[in-house]
Design an enzyme around this catalytic site. Structure first.
Site, mmCIF file in Angstrom:
data_model
loop_
_atom_site.group_PDB
_atom_site.id
_atom_site.type_symbol
_atom_site.label_atom_id
_atom_site.label_comp_id
_atom_site.label_asym_id
_atom_site.label_seq_id
_atom_site.Cartn_x
_atom_site.Cartn_y
_atom_site.Cartn_z
ATOM 1 N N ASN A 7 6.074 6.761 -53.528
ATOM 2 C CA ASN A 7 4.879 7.601 -53.419
ATOM 3 C C ASN A 7 5.368 9.043 -53.530
ATOM 4 O O ASN A 7 5.843 9.631 -52.569
ATOM 5 C CB ASN A 7 4.215 7.328 -52.064
ATOM 6 N N LYS A 14 7.973 9.439 -50.599
ATOM 7 C CA LYS A 14 8.032 8.359 -49.606
ATOM 8 C C LYS A 14 8.449 7.098 -50.350
ATOM 9 O O LYS A 14 8.007 6.886 -51.486
ATOM 10 C CB LYS A 14 6.651 8.131 -48.990
ATOM 11 N N ARG A 95 2.589 4.757 -56.441
ATOM 12 C CA ARG A 95 1.230 5.159 -56.098
ATOM 13 C C ARG A 95 0.846 6.287 -57.055
ATOM 14 O O ARG A 95 1.570 7.283 -57.161
ATOM 15 C CB ARG A 95 1.189 5.663 -54.663
ATOM 16 N N HIS A 184 -8.165 6.419 -51.763
ATOM 17 C CA HIS A 184 -7.752 5.446 -50.720
ATOM 18 C C HIS A 184 -8.103 4.010 -51.125
ATOM 19 O O HIS A 184 -8.204 3.137 -50.268
ATOM 20 C CB HIS A 184 -8.464 5.712 -49.371
ATOM 21 N N GLY A 214 -7.439 8.630 -41.241
ATOM 22 C CA GLY A 214 -6.077 9.122 -41.020
ATOM 23 C C GLY A 214 -6.150 10.632 -41.049
ATOM 24 O O GLY A 214 -7.091 11.223 -40.516
ATOM 25 N N ASN A 215 -5.170 11.264 -41.695
ATOM 26 C CA ASN A 215 -5.308 12.688 -41.946
ATOM 27 C C ASN A 215 -6.411 12.903 -42.972
ATOM 28 O O ASN A 215 -7.275 13.748 -42.809
ATOM 29 C CB ASN A 215 -3.993 13.233 -42.485
ATOM 30 N N GLY A 216 -6.350 12.079 -44.014
ATOM 31 C CA GLY A 216 -7.481 11.988 -44.943
ATOM 32 C C GLY A 216 -8.390 10.884 -44.435
ATOM 33 O O GLY A 216 -7.896 9.900 -43.881
ATOM 34 N N ARG A 245 -9.561 18.890 -43.959
ATOM 35 C CA ARG A 245 -10.559 18.999 -45.036
ATOM 36 C C ARG A 245 -11.969 18.890 -44.472
ATOM 37 O O ARG A 245 -12.220 18.078 -43.579
ATOM 38 C CB ARG A 245 -10.341 17.884 -46.068
ATOM 39 N N ILE A 335 -5.989 7.222 -37.073
ATOM 40 C CA ILE A 335 -7.025 7.343 -36.036
ATOM 41 C C ILE A 335 -7.767 6.009 -35.879
ATOM 42 O O ILE A 335 -7.977 5.538 -34.757
ATOM 43 C CB ILE A 335 -8.027 8.474 -36.397
ATOM 44 N N GLY A 336 -8.130 5.405 -36.985
ATOM 45 C CA GLY A 336 -8.897 4.154 -36.942
ATOM 46 C C GLY A 336 -8.174 3.050 -36.190
ATOM 47 O O GLY A 336 -8.795 2.246 -35.489
ATOM 48 N N ASN A 338 -5.636 3.589 -33.876
ATOM 49 C CA ASN A 338 -5.126 3.950 -32.549
ATOM 50 C C ASN A 338 -6.159 4.494 -31.579
ATOM 51 O O ASN A 338 -5.903 4.547 -30.383
ATOM 52 C CB ASN A 338 -4.041 5.037 -32.703
ATOM 53 N N GLU A 388 -0.384 0.338 -47.271
ATOM 54 C CA GLU A 388 -0.548 0.642 -48.697
ATOM 55 C C GLU A 388 0.692 0.259 -49.496
ATOM 56 O O GLU A 388 0.585 -0.176 -50.637
ATOM 57 C CB GLU A 388 -0.882 2.128 -48.877
HETATM 58 P P1 ADP Z 1 -2.141 9.961 -43.484
HETATM 59 O O1 ADP Z 1 -3.536 10.210 -43.999
HETATM 60 O O2 ADP Z 1 -1.256 11.161 -43.527
HETATM 61 O O3 ADP Z 1 -1.500 8.695 -44.046
HETATM 62 P P2 ADP Z 1 -2.223 8.515 -40.971
HETATM 63 O O4 ADP Z 1 -3.030 7.350 -41.376
HETATM 64 O O5 ADP Z 1 -0.791 8.283 -40.636
HETATM 65 O O6 ADP Z 1 -2.361 9.728 -41.959
HETATM 66 O O7 ADP Z 1 -2.941 9.187 -39.699
HETATM 67 C C1 ADP Z 1 -2.424 10.319 -39.096
HETATM 68 C C2 ADP Z 1 -3.353 10.748 -37.990
HETATM 69 O O8 ADP Z 1 -3.578 9.664 -37.091
HETATM 70 C C3 ADP Z 1 -2.770 11.843 -37.115
HETATM 71 O O9 ADP Z 1 -3.008 13.109 -37.641
HETATM 72 C C4 ADP Z 1 -3.526 11.637 -35.815
HETATM 73 O O10 ADP Z 1 -4.729 12.381 -35.847
HETATM 74 C C5 ADP Z 1 -3.889 10.167 -35.814
HETATM 75 N N1 ADP Z 1 -3.154 9.398 -34.796
HETATM 76 C C6 ADP Z 1 -1.915 8.876 -34.874
HETATM 77 N N2 ADP Z 1 -1.603 8.253 -33.706
HETATM 78 C C7 ADP Z 1 -2.681 8.375 -32.893
HETATM 79 C C8 ADP Z 1 -2.999 7.933 -31.566
HETATM 80 N N3 ADP Z 1 -2.146 7.227 -30.841
HETATM 81 N N4 ADP Z 1 -4.218 8.243 -31.084
HETATM 82 C C9 ADP Z 1 -5.104 8.962 -31.810
HETATM 83 N N5 ADP Z 1 -4.862 9.382 -33.059
HETATM 84 C C10 ADP Z 1 -3.681 9.100 -33.599
#
Ligand code: ADP
Length: 407
Positions: A7, A14, A95, A184, A214-216, A245, A335-336, A338, A388
């Protein structure tokens, strides 16, 4: 069969090396800060022995070519024992962010495919050139090894015209290909397939809403296994509230900022992509920090959580209306997976739509697919970790062996 997944981003690469016999990750890592004074290569190696080793090297990485050479050095280092040499790698899966309208599925890379990816640079000026660098460098380093492009946009190519057209003068679509593409896609398709497995149903009979936070962040309405709408648009800026964003804004915002705030296009672009979203609302873009701040009474942090989860709920409602019957809602990504609070707030007041989250089941970090809804919930809610890289590896293998890739 060992497949290297790459990636390649503008300043990072990555990678993962996956042994498709048993789908074992032999190595995963990252080259960061390409082009800066000091680059970093970090890698976790898991050779057949099962012993885990971490490697970290800090040195100047002038360009992607040097970056990929360092990756090969780490993978073939006799001390780590992951692979004996470059010959052990049978394929490289890349990717690629934007496949435009040309690519509907993972594709073996040829000179024509490279040209088509190049032709889509205008649609993804930050991503496609970096992806192309990765492909070219890998081609030089691994002559004769087959390379496969897996596009973020491909899964969404089944979205119908009524959902992908913006209500703009038609020549903008005809001449400039301005339309919703969605991103995505690899993640949405992967978690949809995993969800169907968990539900012991065929994906072709399921209607799902997949929520990648996630971040996105993006959401996808999936009808009988096919993407029929998604929240990201022409670029990865539309839709949900993301880390930095903005997601949806009034299109007239841009004129307002130019006329009244003296902002030029570059400034507006940077602001909407890098300084907005959660970060814009409260100064933090990591949801863990936001929760910590909410706990000590930070009002902006509370607002950021409210704005993001309200937008999620609004889109879930819209996609329910798009799909009619919904069998499951799937949460994935950082986020989804965790954040039980974000999941709960994104599904508030949805009991009338048949969505009942089970608060005990929801109160966990998702490490493997888990059901989060109550047994009586008409719409199931799942937490499913996305992967992914594995999805790209499976797709690459399928291209090589001629297996069916889509559900
Ligand atoms: P990317 O879009 O860079 O692939 P990820 O899917 O790895 O991102 O998600 C990263 C985001 O997930 C972090 O910026 C943070 O907001 C959130 N995150 C990671 N761990 C936790 C946690 N334990 N609880 C809440 N949010 C989390």
């Amino acid at each position: 069969m060992k497949i290297l997944i790459v990636n390649s981003g503008s300043s990072s690469i990555k990678f993962q090396l996956i042994d498709m016999g048993g789908e074992k990750v032999l190595a995963s890592g990252l080259v960061e800060r390409i082009g800066e004074e000091k680059g970093v290569v970090s890698c976790t190696l898991r050779p057949e022995t099962g012993l885990k080793a971490k490697v970290e090297r800090s040195e100047k990485v002038e360009d992607h070519s040097k970056g990929m050479r360092l990756v090969v050095d780490v993978l073939t280092d006799p001390a780590s024992g992951v692979i004996s040499g470059k010959d052990s790698i049978e394929a490289i899966g890349h990717r690629v962010v934007h496949g435009g309208e040309e690519f509907h599925s993972p594709t073996l890379i040829t000179a024509e495919v490279l040209e088509a990816i190049e032709n889509n640079v205008a649609l993804a000026p930050l991503h496609n050139p970096a992806n192309l660098d990765g492909i070219r460098v890998a081609g030089e380093l691994f002559p004769g090894v087959k390379q496969i492009a897996v596009f973020d946009t491909a899964f969404h190519q089944t979205i119908p015209p009524k959902a992908y057209h913006y209500a703009l003068p038609s020549e903008l679509y005809e001449k400039e290909k301005i339309r919703r593409y969605g991103f995505h896609g690899t993640s949405h398709q992967y978690v949809a397939q995993e969800c169907a497995k968990q539900m012991k149903r065929s994906l072709t009979e399921l209607n799902l809403i997949t929520v990648h936070l996630g971040n996105g962040c993006s959401m996808c309405a999936i009808e009988r296994g096919l993407s029929v709408d998604t929240s990201l648009g022409l670029t990865p800026l539309e839709g949900l509230v993301m880390g930095t964003r903005s997601g949806d804004v009034d299109p007239a915002l841009h004129f307002f900022l130019a006329r009244n705030c003296g902002m030029d296009i570059k400034r507006i672009d940077d602001m909407l992509n890098k300084e907005s979203g959660l970060k814009g609302l409260c100064g933090m873009n990591d949801m863990r920090d936001i929760h910590e701040q909410i706990a000590v009474g930070n009002k902006r942090a509370r607002l950021a959580l409210e704005v993001q989860t309200y937008r999620n709920r609004k889109y879930i409602g819209a996609f329910m209306a798009v799909l009619g019957r919904v069998d499951a809602i799937v949460f994935t990504a950082g986020i989804g997976e965790n954040d039980s609070i974000v999941r709960a707030k994104s599904l508030e007041k949805m009991e009338h739509f048949g969505v009942e989250l089970d608060s005990q089941r929801n109160d966990q970090r998702v490490r493997e697919p888990v059901l989060l809804s109550s047994d009586s919930s008409r719409v199931q809610v799942w937490g499913i970790p996305t992967n992914e890289e594995l999805a790209i590896a499976r797709a690459s293998k399928a291209v090589l062996t001629g297996e069916e890739v889509c559900p």
